[in-house]
Design an enzyme around this catalytic site. Structure first.
Site, PDB file in Angstrom:
ATOM      1  N   GLY A 100     -12.874  -4.154   1.835  1.00 56.62           N
ATOM      2  CA  GLY A 100     -14.419  -3.807   1.811  1.00 56.62           C
ATOM      3  C   GLY A 100     -14.821  -2.805   0.463  1.00 56.62           C
ATOM      4  NE  ARG A 156      -4.252  -1.535   1.832  1.00 57.95           N
ATOM      5  CZ  ARG A 156      -5.019  -1.941   2.610  1.00 57.95           C
ATOM      6  NH1 ARG A 156      -4.994  -1.740   3.728  1.00 57.95           N
ATOM      7  NH2 ARG A 156      -6.492  -2.401   2.234  1.00 57.95           N
ATOM      8  CE  LYS A 178     -20.377 -14.377   8.152  1.00 53.83           C
ATOM      9  NZ  LYS A 178     -20.515 -13.303   8.873  1.00 53.83           N
TER      10      LYS A 178
HETATM   11  P1  AMP Z   1     -13.159 -13.824   3.349  1.00 52.67           P
HETATM   12  O1  AMP Z   1     -12.788 -12.909   4.585  1.00 52.67           O
HETATM   13  O2  AMP Z   1     -14.907 -14.290   3.542  1.00 52.67           O
HETATM   14  O3  AMP Z   1     -12.787 -13.523   2.198  1.00 52.67           O
HETATM   15  O4  AMP Z   1     -12.551 -15.101   3.886  1.00 52.67           O
HETATM   16  C1  AMP Z   1     -11.157 -15.474   3.946  1.00 52.67           C
HETATM   17  C2  AMP Z   1     -10.830 -16.601   4.860  1.00 52.67           C
HETATM   18  O5  AMP Z   1     -11.504 -17.659   4.223  1.00 52.67           O
HETATM   19  C3  AMP Z   1      -9.273 -16.925   4.918  1.00 52.67           C
HETATM   20  O6  AMP Z   1      -9.264 -16.852   6.327  1.00 52.67           O
HETATM   21  C4  AMP Z   1      -9.443 -18.430   4.659  1.00 52.67           C
HETATM   22  O7  AMP Z   1      -8.864 -18.959   5.829  1.00 52.67           O
HETATM   23  C5  AMP Z   1     -11.031 -18.815   4.590  1.00 52.67           C
HETATM   24  N1  AMP Z   1     -11.345 -20.093   4.026  1.00 52.67           N
HETATM   25  C6  AMP Z   1     -11.203 -20.358   2.828  1.00 52.67           C
HETATM   26  N2  AMP Z   1     -11.483 -21.490   2.429  1.00 52.67           N
HETATM   27  C7  AMP Z   1     -12.031 -22.199   3.678  1.00 52.67           C
HETATM   28  C8  AMP Z   1     -12.398 -23.388   3.978  1.00 52.67           C
HETATM   29  N3  AMP Z   1     -12.785 -24.537   3.040  1.00 52.67           N
HETATM   30  N4  AMP Z   1     -12.874 -23.260   5.306  1.00 52.67           N
HETATM   31  C9  AMP Z   1     -12.888 -22.378   6.195  1.00 52.67           C
HETATM   32  N5  AMP Z   1     -12.484 -21.451   6.006  1.00 52.67           N
HETATM   33  C10 AMP Z   1     -11.924 -21.154   4.882  1.00 52.67           C
END
Ligand code: AMP
Length: 394
Positions: A374, A36, A201
């Site tokens: 975000g 950044r 999520k």
């Molecule tokens: P997000 O903040 O929703 O983009 O999610 C990112 C997070 O998703 C990272 O910390 C990953 O460790 C997690 N992630 C990716 N694949 C999986 C999975 N199969 N099970 C649980 N967490 C996951």
């Protein structure tokens, strides 16, 4: 709507406040990714070439107590910035007060001042984060022109971005310009246009799916969020992550756009959420009840690559597995490496995926790696970004 940029202002000898996004990850007192800071150089160097008096502002982390202040001082950023610019950066350990006022009033053309973390103002009354207008007015009084180059905070209405821009002639910097151009190219994409979504999520990505599903040719889903879609499809996914509140949405979108949505056909699974537990490659209909899927499997990588090989544009947001664990980062790495060698214009939508791209030194081989998290998502969802509201139009 074309926004004014720093080029549209006469800034020679003027006091230019540049809001940067220096919110870099710091561990054990060291900056672990200075991307950044690097991304802010173009605007600062331009202001230097015009012999402006440059006042830099940024937030860093969150400030809730005195301990946070020690951890999140911008001093370390000032040092790194000075190294990268090969030019002195005067750090002022204040967000307001006599020291800051004096330093600014005695600036010479071409001087650079970096003031302390804007969120120090959050300690009493959240003045920065709640866009306190007295604070914004004071900050605006320190400059003649305001340039917002902090893409990562455009989705926030804070005193140091939205606030100041109410009181000064305001434009955007080169980084914000570059981000907006690259991201908006996805609204009228070259085809085939594919989207890859991962991360944990579904709920965080509903807005983006809703806004872009009609525009994309295929949506490839991996990461934790894939299991919510698989559950909605009726698969037994064992102990894998499920975002129950989003099952209904997944059902709806699968019914309506099922032919566009590509889900994993296999997974690397474990019985524990750790790097070193047992690691089993399972077809998607063979996940055992005590197992959880932690990465996409080899057949899924192949399947994703089959679709991606003809793509002209790709948007990617979210890792395809638990990339923080060495044993479950391979799917994300394989697909990223594949895209870095392809002719498709790949836009990485910030956050974790951008971190992996930077870590693998693949960022420069991709069309665009966003510095936002975000802000990127909200822009891609078609929302208006508050940080742009008061920026003048050409
Ligand atoms: P997000 O903040 O929703 O983009 O999610 C990112 C997070 O998703 C990272 O910390 C990953 O460790 C997690 N992630 C990716 N694949 C999986 C999975 N199969 N099970 C649980 N967490 C996951």
């Amino acid at each position: 709507m074309v926004k004014k940029t720093i080029r549209d202002f006469d800034i020679s000898s003027k006091r230019v406040i540049i809001r940067c996004d220096f919110n870099v990850p710091i561990k054990d007192g060291k900056i672990i990714d200075d991307n950044r800071i690097r991304q802010s150089l173009e605007t600062i160097e331009y202001a230097l070439s015009k012999k402006a008096k440059i006042i830099l502002m940024s937030h860093l982390g969150r400030i809730k107590n005195e301990e946070d202040k020690k951890k999140n001082s911008l001093e370390i950023v000032g040092k790194r910035l000075s190294e990268l610019l090969k030019y002195p950066v005067i750090f002022i350990d204040e967000t307001r007060g006599e020291k800051l006022d004096k330093a600014i009033s005695s600036m010479k053309d071409g001087d650079i001042i970096l003031m302390q973390n804007t969120r120090y103002e959050d300690l009493e009354g959240k003045k920065e984060s709640s866009c306190d207008l007295d604070l914004a007015k004071y900050w605006a009084s320190l400059g003649d022109v305001f340039i917002n180059d902090a893409f990562g905070t455009l989705h926030r209405a804070h005193a140091s971005n939205v606030g100041i821009s109410q009181f000064l002639p305001s434009g955007i910097g080169f980084l914000v310009g570059k981000e907006l151009t690259a991201l908006s190219s996805l609204f009228d994409p070259e085809r085939p246009f594919l989207i890859i979504l991962g991360g944990s999520k579904v709920s965080d990505k509903i807005g983006l799916i809703d806004h872009l599903i009609t525009k994309c040719d295929k949506l490839l889903i991996g990461g934790g969020m894939a299991y919510t879609f698989l559950e909605a499809e009726g698969y037994s996914i064992g102990n894998s992550l499920v975002d129950r509140d989003s099952l209904e949405f997944c059902n709806k979108i699968l019914k309506q756009y099922g032919n566009k949505i590509i889900l994993p056909v296999d997974s690397y699974c474990s019985t524990s959420f750790t790097n070193d537990g047992p690691k089993n490659l399972r077809d998607i209909n063979e996940i055992e009840y005590q197992e959880m899927g932690l990465d996409i499997g080899d057949k899924t990588v192949e399947l994703f690559e089959k679709y991606l090989k003809d793509a002209k544009m790709v948007l990617w947001n979210g890792p395809l597995g638990v990339y923080e664990f060495d044993n479950y980062k391979k799917g994300t790495e394989a697909v990223l490496t594949f895209l870095s060698k392809s002719d498709a214009k790949t836009v990485v939508g910030g956050g974790d995926t951008a971190a992996v791209a930077n870590e693998l030194h693949l960022a420069e081989k991709l069309y665009h790696v966003s510095t936002g998290g975000g802000a990127t998502l909200e822009y891609l969802e078609g929302k208006e970004l508050p940080g742009l509201k008061n920026i003048e139009e050409v």
